[in-house]
Motif scaffolding. Sequence first.
Motif, PDB file in Angstrom:
ATOM      1  N   PHE A   1      -5.296  -0.969   2.799  1.00 54.44           N
ATOM      2  CA  PHE A   1      -4.963   0.460   2.818  1.00 54.44           C
ATOM      3  C   PHE A   1      -5.633   1.162   4.000  1.00 54.44           C
ATOM      4  CE2 PHE A   1      -5.397   4.900   1.656  1.00 54.44           C
ATOM      5  CZ  PHE A   1      -4.176   5.191   1.065  1.00 54.44           C
TER       6      PHE A   1
ATOM      7  N   THR B   1      -6.773   8.650   9.551  1.00 55.87           N
ATOM      8  CA  THR B   1      -5.922   8.748   8.375  1.00 55.87           C
ATOM      9  C   THR B   1      -4.739   7.791   8.481  1.00 55.87           C
ATOM     10  OG1 THR B   1      -4.609  10.511   9.381  1.00 55.87           O
ATOM     11  CG2 THR B   1      -6.525  11.180   8.088  1.00 55.87           C
ATOM     12  N   GLY B   2      -3.950   7.730   7.407  1.00 57.32           N
ATOM     13  CA  GLY B   2      -2.703   6.972   7.434  1.00 57.32           C
ATOM     14  C   GLY B   2      -2.873   5.485   7.692  1.00 57.32           C
ATOM     15  N   GLY B   3      -4.020   4.934   7.320  1.00 53.97           N
ATOM     16  CA  GLY B   3      -4.258   3.511   7.530  1.00 53.97           C
ATOM     17  C   GLY B   3      -4.856   3.170   8.879  1.00 53.97           C
ATOM     18  N   THR B   4      -5.042   4.172   9.749  1.00 48.44           N
ATOM     19  CA  THR B   4      -5.571   3.871  11.080  1.00 48.44           C
ATOM     20  C   THR B   4      -7.050   3.502  11.060  1.00 48.44           C
ATOM     21  OG1 THR B   4      -5.948   6.239  11.486  1.00 48.44           O
ATOM     22  CG2 THR B   4      -3.874   5.301  12.268  1.00 48.44           C
TER      23      THR B   4
ATOM     24  N   ASP C   1      -6.521  11.307   2.956  1.00 46.52           N
ATOM     25  CA  ASP C   1      -6.379  10.353   1.853  1.00 46.52           C
ATOM     26  C   ASP C   1      -7.740   9.977   1.295  1.00 46.52           C
ATOM     27  OD1 ASP C   1      -7.359   7.717   3.163  1.00 46.52           O
ATOM     28  OD2 ASP C   1      -5.763   8.310   4.535  1.00 46.52           O
TER      29      ASP C   1
ATOM     30  N   ARG D   1       2.218   4.837   0.899  1.00 40.78           N
ATOM     31  CA  ARG D   1       2.178   5.679   2.085  1.00 40.78           C
ATOM     32  C   ARG D   1       3.129   6.855   1.920  1.00 40.78           C
ATOM     33  NH1 ARG D   1      -2.404   4.128   4.138  1.00 40.78           N
ATOM     34  NH2 ARG D   1      -2.440   2.078   5.122  1.00 40.78           N
ATOM     35  N   ALA D   2       2.783   7.968   2.566  1.00 44.50           N
ATOM     36  CA  ALA D   2       3.691   9.108   2.610  1.00 44.50           C
ATOM     37  C   ALA D   2       4.835   8.791   3.557  1.00 44.50           C
ATOM     38  CB  ALA D   2       2.943  10.350   3.084  1.00 44.50           C
TER      39      ALA D   2
ATOM     40  N   ASP E   1       6.487  10.294   9.641  1.00 35.36           N
ATOM     41  CA  ASP E   1       6.605   9.409  10.790  1.00 35.36           C
ATOM     42  C   ASP E   1       6.344  10.228  12.047  1.00 35.36           C
ATOM     43  OD1 ASP E   1       7.138   7.515  12.658  1.00 35.36           O
ATOM     44  OD2 ASP E   1       9.276   7.334  12.212  1.00 35.36           O
TER      45      ASP E   1
ATOM     46  N   GLN F   1       2.696   8.321  -1.822  1.00 33.88           N
ATOM     47  CA  GLN F   1       1.453   7.933  -1.168  1.00 33.88           C
ATOM     48  C   GLN F   1       0.285   7.760  -2.127  1.00 33.88           C
ATOM     49  OE1 GLN F   1       2.933  10.878  -1.001  1.00 33.88           O
ATOM     50  NE2 GLN F   1       1.461  12.538  -1.162  1.00 33.88           N
TER      51      GLN F   1
ATOM     52  N   ALA G   1      -2.968  11.643   0.057  1.00 34.63           N
ATOM     53  CA  ALA G   1      -2.905  10.449  -0.781  1.00 34.63           C
ATOM     54  C   ALA G   1      -4.148  10.356  -1.663  1.00 34.63           C
ATOM     55  CB  ALA G   1      -2.789   9.194   0.086  1.00 34.63           C
TER      56      ALA G   1
ATOM     57  N   VAL H   1       0.831  -1.200   0.000  1.00 34.75           N
ATOM     58  CA  VAL H   1       0.000   0.000   0.000  1.00 34.75           C
ATOM     59  C   VAL H   1       0.869   1.255   0.000  1.00 34.75           C
ATOM     60  CG1 VAL H   1      -1.965  -1.108   1.125  1.00 34.75           C
ATOM     61  CG2 VAL H   1      -0.230  -0.008   2.525  1.00 34.75           C
TER      62      VAL H   1
END
Length: 442
Positions: free
Chosen positions: A329, A377-380, A242, A23-24, A27, A310, A271, A21
């Motif tokens: 994702f 966001t970010g897959g959470t 995203d 990702r940006a 971190d 991303q 994204a 998947v």
Amino acid sequence: MLRTIDLRGTRPTQTELLALVPRAGTDVSGALGTVTGLIEEVREHGEAALLEQAERFDGIRPAAVRVPETELDAALAALAPELRAAIEGTVERVRAASRAQVPEPRETVLAPGAVVRQRWQPVGRVGLYVPGGKAVYPSSVVMNVVPAQVAGVASIALASPAQREHGGRIHPTIAAVARLLGVTEVYAMGGAGAIGAFAYGVPGIALEPVQLVTGPGNVYVAAAKRAVQGVVGIDAEAGPTDILVIADDGADADLVAADLVSQAEHDELAAAVLVTDSAAFGEAVLARVRARADATPHRERVAASIGGAQSALVLVDDLAQAAAFANAFGPEHLEIQTRDDEAVLAGIENAGAIFLGAYSPVSLGDYAAGSNHVLPTGGTARSSAGLSAATFLRPQQIVRYERDALEQVAPVVAALSAEEDLPAHGEAVRARFADDAHGTGR
């Protein structure tokens, strides 16, 4: 332009999908050291630290951190009538949808005299964060405040960064919407310092600590939320937005492109992902993305987003594989534009909010759908939900057993407490059935 991930002819495992998947390269953990120092500055120096941080990061020093009510009143009075009407309409839709998110109290009778009640108790005080940065977000005021009010939160504080363009005041539209919603405890503070102020309080300006912090923000806001979690509750570590669109060749390529570009204009790290089982359709969307990206006012930001690591065009064999990729994702926003949207929806497990059909674009959800746009966001979204009235509620179980009901389960308590070598647990029950002459009976 969108890079291509071609999964045709393959059947990746879940582990392989998670590795594939896009990702940006952000971190949150990398920002923890910075935000911890900023939070400690606020804990130690209070308003002085918040003012200094505003000058350092926002380029302006506010006259004061606490926004005067007169400023809120003036902002509301100056709000354009057509904008006020649009905001009021959004408030009513979000309020109606939020009411459905408040569970009804329930009572379970396990035996005569054995009752467990379930109630949902609102958090007493919350801190709501509304970002500044690249745009003004009055809609985020609505999305934070309304569900908190519906849940029954009694004390609401709101923070938004000082704006250099407005002389160190928060954006007047943010101020106006806060006042429109009846929120008068408003602070001109942003970033990690604002999150720290909410968590620990600032006595010098009568800012009391909150129990829960909600609202979107950049990577430093997300890191600050992580840093204070445990001291206060948080909704999520929100980061860059995203969108993932599942579409087949029955969809309109230009509409799909419009939706991808609409989210890409938020941020260079946003994204934009298209998953399709038609390579020809994918190419048609790419052509329209190019055209729309070149024509949009924020073309540079959009170009950075859709050209980033991303974002991607993902080619799959079928829509079942598209759903599997989407689940890996974990999109904040998932659009489904296919010949059979409901069939695809049946395979979806992980998403913040889901938009079905050509006439349900994500931008509708950002403003007027009635759904909440503060989303994981970010897959959470694979493990978290979006902001709702339920975010501000805590389930509490209320237990009432009468004497006879307790006596019935006393052997269960005795057996389990003995097995766990916690004899006083069993004794606490047995004590209630001692001889009445000793004063410990009924």
